[in-house]
Design an enzyme around this catalytic site. Sequence first.
Site, short mmCIF file in Angstrom:
data_model
loop_
_atom_site.label_atom_id
_atom_site.label_comp_id
_atom_site.label_asym_id
_atom_site.label_seq_id
_atom_site.Cartn_x
_atom_site.Cartn_y
_atom_site.Cartn_z
N CYS A 136 -1.05 4.94 -4.92
CA CYS A 136 -1.50 5.80 -3.85
C CYS A 136 -2.96 6.28 -3.98
O CYS A 136 -3.66 6.63 -2.89
CB CYS A 136 -0.70 6.93 -3.73
N GLU A 190 -3.53 3.57 5.04
CA GLU A 190 -3.06 3.22 4.00
C GLU A 190 -2.34 2.02 4.09
O GLU A 190 -1.37 1.88 4.44
CB GLU A 190 -2.18 4.06 3.16
#
Lengths: 306, 294, 497
Positions: free
Chosen positions: C310, C407
């Site tokens: 992440c 992302e």
Amino acid sequence: MRNKSEENGMGGQIQEAGAERARIPVLKTYKIYVDGKFPRTESGRYFQFKSPAGGWSANLCECSRKDFRDAVTAARGAFAKWSKATPFNRGQILYRVAEMLEGRKAQFVEELLHQGLTRAQAESEVAASVDRLVYYAGWTDKFQQVFSAVNPVASSYFNFSVLEPTGVVAVLAPEESSLLGLVSCVAPVIAGGNSCVVLASSRLPLCAVTLGEVLNSSDVPGGVVNILTGFRKELLAQFSSHMDVNGVLYCGDSAEEIRKVQTDAALNVKRVSLQPEQDWAKAEAQGPYPILAFQEVKTTWHPIGN
Amino acid sequence: MYTLTPVDQVGIEERIARLNARSIKKEAKLEALKLALSMLDLTTLDSKDTPGKVKQLCAKAIRPCEAMPELPSVAAVCVYPNLVRVAKKALQGHRINVAAVATAFPSGMSSLKFRLEETRWAVNEGADEIDMVVSRGKFLAGEYDAVADEISAVKEACGKAHLKVILETGELSTLDNVRLASDIAILAGADFIKTSTGKIQPAATLPVTLVMLQAIRDHYYRTGKVIGMKPAGGIATAKLALQYLVMVRETLGETWLHPDRFRFGASTLANDLLRQIVKEKTGVYQSLDYFSKD
Amino acid sequence: MKTKKSLAKEEAAPRLNFKTSWTYQPALESTAPARIAGRYELFIGGKFVAPAGGKYFPTINPATESKLSEVAEAGEKDVDQAVRAARAAKEGAWGRMPAKERGKYLFRIARMIQERSRELVVTETLDGGKPIRESRMVDIPLAANHFFYYAGWADKLEYAFPARRARPVGVAGQIIPWNFPLLMAAWKIAPALAAGNTVVLKPAETTPLSALKLAEIIQEADLPPGVVNVITGAGATGAALVAHPGIDKVAFTGSTEVGKNIQKAIAGSGKRCTLELGGKSAHIIFEDAALDQAVEGIVDGIFFNQGHVCCAGSRLFVQESVAKQVIRRLRDRMETLIVGDPLDKNTDIGAINSKPQLEKIESYVKAGLAEGASCYQPECALPKKGYFHRPVLFTDVAQSHRVSQEEIFGPVLAIQTFRTIEEVVEKANNTPYGLAGGVWSDKGAKVFSVTSQLRAGVVWANTYNKFDPTSPFGGYKESGLGREGGLHGLAPYLELS
């Protein structure tokens, strides 16, 4: 001092003009405080505050979503500098707010009287509010020392965690505590370097506007605190949903409102802090933890080597 | 003026740790052991060295292990200048170089005139390669131009002989200095840069070597010229030698996986390489008692 | 300063050749130590029990696409059982237990993870596809260390929060992702237990095995029944856990989208919540940096764990004056990356965790090309079976491109250049995310100026992707709420009064 000079000057003239008629008092216009200025609501709407004892009233701005939008823009603009101001500087400014509040005690007492408090209650609330500002003025350069950390990682790195302000905080101020509750909510938010947009109590709105004047005359940069008057029912959804607001401080006990605030907060992962209606004079109503509610922990790594 | 290329020590160490995690097994290992053997500068630099000892060393250089004649010879034999002639004679007919440490090895604490004369003499004696030491004192005093001028002068004195410049990284204190000294030596004409004399601790280390390889790579990026690298001292085990080869492979690639471009300066490493080669071939762990100590 | 001419010259300079005649052979770790059973049940109330609905789902090895085992699917009934078990433990043995004894249990778990580390390492790699080197050097040791760190807090909580009394929140519902399965379980369970809570943990559906092995360890460690419950399943199981009225706190790590849904789902419920969500972290290289180490940092930043991280440094900002040098070094470095069998000790980039994730990455690479970015990938052979993806560099990227906004969660790096500090700080912060960032410069003053301007919860200066149990982790803005790790990671699990 002022009274004395009035007596020696104009006041005397008025008395000469006609002793049978008392002086017409100059009434204050209760405007909102946005970006260091005192505009009226863009909506042109107002609502009336009537003193419970009767005989005194004031008109207040009934702010709209656009007023809120403008206030957020102002708060976002002010955040960059305020968040980077030295904690020492923020402490000085908060202390200056306390000084100015102390100096204008009489006006706040009068407003609190209009809002239904006894003189003793009003004086005690103003004094407590001054003290609360002094209290948070003293925290600005200390909470970092108490709550930051040097982390002893198991590798050749210097690792530390510091606190940084969350950003723009929307404050739904206590409905039932016009000045002390308001000060208790706003002071920790700005002590920590955030900027804010506040919706004042709609039932007891007078002190909030006057506090804006105090803030404006005490070195708090414009836009750091923005104070709106109006109705929660209308503005709550704006406060909780605006995508450029990073946190919401909700004061109150309405389960429905809390649910709404928390639901909307999910739109951009706002930090939500809840404060029930309470006796804001009690010692537990202050502390470093309200500051921490709108602080982010930033951890920095740097190698230790030659 | 020299450009300072900063080096982060912790980052270098982490890169080393990552390289050391490479697992070299079976044929890949055997191949690498042989490659390492062929890259050896078999070295003897004791004041008690004798012609007899040097001759023995040369025999080992030619044929590292009697039982395994198929193994490669080493790259060079490295001796003091007064033993160059002995080594040269012993290695006659073989493609093994003789390297001489010169320039008032290991300290370099003599006049430039003397050091140049010593270099010329060693080359005259038959040295194919000269391993010189830089003036660490001048380097640490910031007299970079003086250091460079000396290297250039020695390079000129070498004539046809290859010049390896010993930085003596154990005395340079930081990796930033290692990098700067590498750049100075390369620009001044070094054919190889070399970590250490072996007389100072620490001698060669993986971090220092990686920094030097990066200096070599950057020179190659800029000019297309290939400079060689020689870690020396403290590389005693085959495992460590393989770690160096992994580093060379992943920093510089194919061109440097060759004895002309990469050398190990070592004395006891040969036997550990041999021991591991036998182990790989037979599957049985070996004793050093079965390998000649020359 | 380099002139334009010398830059052009550098570009034209000879390339290094990494197709070497001497190469490494595959060094495969044996799968035997994983000892994976044919079927795993739910861990509720200290026992492994069959799911009420009798349903099981397969968990596969993404490197081979073959089934490793089958795992129980927890339905609402099972969730309810698990929450009840956790509540009972909280009201019972665990709640009454002296803090120092609680701590000793955590120390015991830490030790048992160390003892069974080989089994866990191989399991993690088989189930998730990450290189065995990373499982061994990062995931499993850090998981053990996390328990070890928080164990010591159990009887010292009164020192953590000045002038406040700290009490456990109650029952925590914890949902973890598939990128660091055991480590995330440790990040969730260790602080919760140290603070005196009990937990219901839901591992990700593609990587349930190591959490189930942790359940075995917890059972073996003789923790009172119900203190830790592990229920496996997909999104529906997680949603049921979040919605269950019997939990007091939700801790979630995963995508921002799901995180927002959770925040919404628990609105008004009084449940507390910590979220560790997505990111698109800026990795900034200044011209005065130690460039070789910066290149290593870039590689660790985006290719660690296939980019399934992440806090991955997925947006690279290189100062224009060194951009060509950095990109050339980076490309050469990428030539030495080994993509392949996660069980091979030499593998640098293993298998993409699942087929949908691989498809997602592929679609982003397509999008990057369609938007006009230039793409570079090293020429490396990929295994015929399994989900694999080559590392990717995108240059000529604009801030508005999807590959520099969204992302990707894969080994895809979007590179932009910059000239001034003001420009790069503005670009770095120009995102709804705020998880992490990286800054490389040899100048200390600049480092601290820029790290303090980045609006992100973790900032690595002259390094990247480092983790430690003592170091708080978590995001600003839409990257999350609250912190995990360190002293600050205790707060979400304590009621302060």
